[in-house]
Design a protein around this motif. Structure first.
Motif, PDB file in Angstrom:
ATOM      1  N   ARG A  16     100.642  89.377 -29.760  1.00  0.00           N
ATOM      2  CA  ARG A  16     100.255  88.217 -28.916  1.00  0.00           C
ATOM      3  C   ARG A  16      99.409  87.305 -29.587  1.00  0.00           C
ATOM      4  O   ARG A  16      99.603  86.038 -29.493  1.00  0.00           O
ATOM      5  N   LYS A  17      98.543  87.405 -30.740  1.00  0.00           N
ATOM      6  CA  LYS A  17      97.890  86.627 -31.289  1.00  0.00           C
ATOM      7  C   LYS A  17      98.837  85.799 -32.321  1.00  0.00           C
ATOM      8  O   LYS A  17      98.703  84.508 -32.256  1.00  0.00           O
ATOM      9  N   GLN A  18      99.670  86.296 -32.782  1.00  0.00           N
ATOM     10  CA  GLN A  18     100.722  85.412 -33.685  1.00  0.00           C
ATOM     11  C   GLN A  18     101.543  84.651 -33.044  1.00  0.00           C
ATOM     12  O   GLN A  18     101.841  83.464 -33.208  1.00  0.00           O
ATOM     13  N   ILE A  19     101.880  85.063 -31.775  1.00  0.00           N
ATOM     14  CA  ILE A  19     102.655  84.198 -30.725  1.00  0.00           C
ATOM     15  C   ILE A  19     101.910  83.148 -30.440  1.00  0.00           C
ATOM     16  O   ILE A  19     102.431  82.021 -30.398  1.00  0.00           O
ATOM     17  N   ALA A  20     100.580  83.305 -30.046  1.00  0.00           N
ATOM     18  CA  ALA A  20      99.730  82.139 -29.810  1.00  0.00           C
ATOM     19  C   ALA A  20      99.570  80.973 -30.783  1.00  0.00           C
ATOM     20  O   ALA A  20      99.819  79.911 -30.521  1.00  0.00           O
ATOM     21  N   ASN A  21      99.368  81.547 -31.951  1.00  0.00           N
ATOM     22  CA  ASN A  21      99.331  80.689 -33.209  1.00  0.00           C
ATOM     23  C   ASN A  21     100.243  79.831 -33.537  1.00  0.00           C
ATOM     24  O   ASN A  21     100.352  78.790 -33.860  1.00  0.00           O
ATOM     25  N   LEU A  22     101.655  80.801 -33.403  1.00  0.00           N
ATOM     26  CA  LEU A  22     102.750  80.166 -33.799  1.00  0.00           C
ATOM     27  C   LEU A  22     103.309  78.851 -32.635  1.00  0.00           C
ATOM     28  O   LEU A  22     104.024  78.181 -32.794  1.00  0.00           O
ATOM     29  N   ALA A  23     102.800  79.387 -31.523  1.00  0.00           N
ATOM     30  CA  ALA A  23     103.261  78.471 -30.405  1.00  0.00           C
ATOM     31  C   ALA A  23     102.405  77.054 -30.781  1.00  0.00           C
ATOM     32  O   ALA A  23     103.129  75.907 -30.539  1.00  0.00           O
ATOM     33  N   VAL A  24     101.137  77.150 -31.156  1.00  0.00           N
ATOM     34  CA  VAL A  24     100.409  76.010 -31.502  1.00  0.00           C
ATOM     35  C   VAL A  24     101.221  75.080 -32.776  1.00  0.00           C
ATOM     36  O   VAL A  24     101.186  74.127 -32.781  1.00  0.00           O
ATOM     37  N   PHE A  25     101.478  76.244 -33.595  1.00  0.00           N
ATOM     38  CA  PHE A  25     101.910  75.375 -34.779  1.00  0.00           C
ATOM     39  C   PHE A  25     103.146  74.893 -34.603  1.00  0.00           C
ATOM     40  O   PHE A  25     103.696  74.038 -35.280  1.00  0.00           O
ATOM     41  N   ASP A  26     103.988  75.599 -33.708  1.00  0.00           N
ATOM     42  CA  ASP A  26     105.298  74.987 -33.177  1.00  0.00           C
ATOM     43  C   ASP A  26     105.056  73.421 -32.738  1.00  0.00           C
ATOM     44  O   ASP A  26     106.067  72.355 -33.282  1.00  0.00           O
ATOM     45  N   LEU A  27     103.917  73.129 -32.207  1.00  0.00           N
ATOM     46  CA  LEU A  27     103.750  71.927 -31.473  1.00  0.00           C
ATOM     47  C   LEU A  27     103.494  70.918 -32.645  1.00  0.00           C
ATOM     48  O   LEU A  27     103.496  69.929 -32.588  1.00  0.00           O
ATOM     49  N   LYS A  28     102.470  71.610 -33.503  1.00  0.00           N
ATOM     50  CA  LYS A  28     101.908  70.842 -34.708  1.00  0.00           C
ATOM     51  C   LYS A  28     102.979  70.186 -35.564  1.00  0.00           C
ATOM     52  O   LYS A  28     103.128  69.169 -35.976  1.00  0.00           O
ATOM     53  N   LYS A  29     103.882  71.086 -35.780  1.00  0.00           N
ATOM     54  CA  LYS A  29     105.388  70.882 -36.664  1.00  0.00           C
ATOM     55  C   LYS A  29     105.968  69.632 -36.117  1.00  0.00           C
ATOM     56  O   LYS A  29     106.539  68.759 -36.732  1.00  0.00           O
ATOM     57  N   LYS A  30     106.071  69.575 -34.731  1.00  0.00           N
ATOM     58  CA  LYS A  30     107.044  68.547 -34.104  1.00  0.00           C
ATOM     59  C   LYS A  30     105.911  67.298 -34.156  1.00  0.00           C
ATOM     60  O   LYS A  30     106.538  66.196 -34.296  1.00  0.00           O
ATOM     61  N   ALA A  31     104.832  67.329 -34.143  1.00  0.00           N
ATOM     62  CA  ALA A  31     103.977  66.248 -33.948  1.00  0.00           C
ATOM     63  C   ALA A  31     103.539  65.483 -35.609  1.00  0.00           C
ATOM     64  O   ALA A  31     103.221  64.470 -35.619  1.00  0.00           O
ATOM     65  N   ARG A  32     103.878  66.337 -36.509  1.00  0.00           N
ATOM     66  CA  ARG A  32     103.769  65.971 -37.853  1.00  0.00           C
ATOM     67  C   ARG A  32     104.506  64.882 -38.177  1.00  0.00           C
ATOM     68  O   ARG A  32     105.476  64.527 -37.791  1.00  0.00           O
ATOM     69  N   GLY A  33     103.536  63.750 -38.870  1.00  0.00           N
ATOM     70  CA  GLY A  33     104.125  62.675 -39.438  1.00  0.00           C
ATOM     71  C   GLY A  33     104.132  61.436 -38.187  1.00  0.00           C
ATOM     72  O   GLY A  33     104.602  60.185 -38.821  1.00  0.00           O
ATOM     73  N   ALA A  34     103.660  61.828 -37.221  1.00  0.00           N
ATOM     74  CA  ALA A  34     103.637  60.764 -35.826  1.00  0.00           C
ATOM     75  C   ALA A  34     102.248  60.332 -35.674  1.00  0.00           C
ATOM     76  O   ALA A  34     101.478  61.302 -35.836  1.00  0.00           O
ATOM     77  N   ALA A  35     102.134  58.921 -35.821  1.00  0.00           N
ATOM     78  CA  ALA A  35     100.593  58.535 -35.710  1.00  0.00           C
ATOM     79  C   ALA A  35      99.987  58.851 -34.393  1.00  0.00           C
ATOM     80  O   ALA A  35      98.698  59.089 -34.399  1.00  0.00           O
ATOM     81  N   LEU A  36     100.770  59.019 -33.374  1.00  0.00           N
ATOM     82  CA  LEU A  36     100.019  59.415 -32.203  1.00  0.00           C
ATOM     83  C   LEU A  36      99.995  60.842 -31.775  1.00  0.00           C
ATOM     84  O   LEU A  36      99.555  61.192 -30.722  1.00  0.00           O
ATOM     85  N   GLY A  37     100.858  61.502 -32.798  1.00  0.00           N
ATOM     86  CA  GLY A  37     100.715  63.107 -32.845  1.00  0.00           C
ATOM     87  C   GLY A  37     100.950  63.700 -31.309  1.00  0.00           C
ATOM     88  O   GLY A  37     102.039  63.678 -30.855  1.00  0.00           O
ATOM     89  N   TRP A  38     100.015  64.358 -30.525  1.00  0.00           N
ATOM     90  CA  TRP A  38     100.274  65.166 -29.742  1.00  0.00           C
ATOM     91  C   TRP A  38     100.530  64.337 -28.369  1.00  0.00           C
ATOM     92  O   TRP A  38     100.932  64.708 -27.513  1.00  0.00           O
ATOM     93  N   ILE A  39     100.091  63.062 -28.490  1.00  0.00           N
ATOM     94  CA  ILE A  39     100.381  62.122 -27.333  1.00  0.00           C
ATOM     95  C   ILE A  39     101.629  62.027 -26.984  1.00  0.00           C
ATOM     96  O   ILE A  39     102.108  61.797 -25.785  1.00  0.00           O
ATOM     97  N   TRP A  40     102.731  62.132 -28.151  1.00  0.00           N
ATOM     98  CA  TRP A  40     104.158  62.032 -27.729  1.00  0.00           C
ATOM     99  C   TRP A  40     104.429  63.107 -26.688  1.00  0.00           C
ATOM    100  O   TRP A  40     105.579  62.922 -26.093  1.00  0.00           O
ATOM    101  N   PHE A  41     103.880  64.270 -26.737  1.00  0.00           N
ATOM    102  CA  PHE A  41     104.243  65.405 -25.869  1.00  0.00           C
ATOM    103  C   PHE A  41     104.036  65.042 -24.267  1.00  0.00           C
ATOM    104  O   PHE A  41     104.677  65.546 -23.390  1.00  0.00           O
ATOM    105  N   LEU A  42     103.167  64.111 -24.287  1.00  0.00           N
ATOM    106  CA  LEU A  42     102.804  63.525 -22.906  1.00  0.00           C
ATOM    107  C   LEU A  42     103.470  62.261 -22.511  1.00  0.00           C
ATOM    108  O   LEU A  42     103.767  62.105 -21.419  1.00  0.00           O
ATOM    109  N   ILE A  43     103.977  61.612 -23.469  1.00  0.00           N
ATOM    110  CA  ILE A  43     104.474  60.456 -23.157  1.00  0.00           C
ATOM    111  C   ILE A  43     105.947  60.222 -22.358  1.00  0.00           C
ATOM    112  O   ILE A  43     106.351  59.821 -21.579  1.00  0.00           O
TER     113      ILE A  43
END
Length: 242
Positions: A16-43
């Motif tokens: 469960r701990k690894q799943i939670a960490n990798l879930a956050v990592f999955d989002l960080k990976k998608k946001a990498r290289g974007a100036a607005l970062g996590w905001i794109w998940f909401l836009i």
């Protein structure tokens, strides 16, 4: 199948701990290289919701979990991560985004002067059932998708019809065609749209509409049994393919 269910539960709880960490990592990976970062998940969801509201004057997303094993082949081959838990990573990442959107929705809900009432207790139930169903659905399809890309392509093809024929952006009772309404009852997106509408707009209890509840439970039960069968039979084949 009981042993398979126990193994899936054990894998997801033990990692469960690894799943939670990798879930956050999955989002960080998608946001990498974007100036607005996590905001794109909401836009993107916000733009969809805004377009629906503007075009239709009334006021949700498929998980990418069916392709989870192809996205993380190294977890299967190198780390020996449980296959069912890999699907939970993608579902967990989608859940995080959903919770953020729900928080924004509730801010708007109360800002509009809507009441704090008992019907809102259906929201945690809706979130739990949504996560549970799509996680089961993901665990069911991810091994099949790993063995054949046709499964992922099929899901991409049917995801749009499932959304538009769900009643999320219209009330299914207004359709007026009996056989279409019956088919919609077995669309899980219909159930989720109904329970959110029941809690936030209609102010009724979802179980007051037993037909839509039974339709969802029937689909959930079928997917659950198929998940156990597929997990038991294909677990070993997936590692060889990847």
């Amino acid at each position: 199948m009981i042993e398979t269910l126990q193994q899936i539960a054990k894998d997801n709880w033990g990692w469960r701990k690894q799943i939670a960490n990798l879930a956050v990592f999955d989002l960080k990976k998608k946001a990498r290289g974007a100036a607005l970062g996590w905001i794109w998940f909401l836009i993107k969801p916000a733009m969809y919701i805004g377009c629906f509201w503007f075009a239709l004057s009334i006021g949700l997303r498929f998980t990418s979990g069916c392709n989870a094993l192809r996205r993380y082949p190294y977890l299967v081959n190198k780390i020996k991560f449980p296959i069912s838990a890999i699907s939970s990573i993608c579902t967990g990442a989608a859940l995080i985004v959903h919770l953020i959107l729900m928080a924004a929705l509730m801010v708007g809900y109360f800002a509009c002067g809507m009441p704090l009432d008992l019907y809102l207790l259906q929201l945690p139930l809706a979130i739990f059932l949504m996560f549970a169903f799509w996680n089961v659905f993901s665990i069911l399809l991810s091994p099949l998708s790993a063995l054949s890309k046709d499964v992922a392509n099929l899901m991409k093809a049917i995801s749009t019809p499932l959304f538009w024929l769900s009643g999320v952006i219209f009330n299914m009772e207004n359709v007026g065609i009996g056989w279409i309404q019956t088919i919609m009852l077995f669309n899980p997106v219909t159930f989720f749209g109904k329970i959110y509408r029941a809690a936030l707009v209609d102010k009724v209890w979802i179980w007051e509409d037993p037909a839509v509840c039974l339709g969802f439970l029937a689909v959930f039960a079928v997917c659950f049994v198929l998940m156990l069968v597929v997990s038991k039979r294909l677990a070993k084949d997936v590692a060889d393919v990847l």
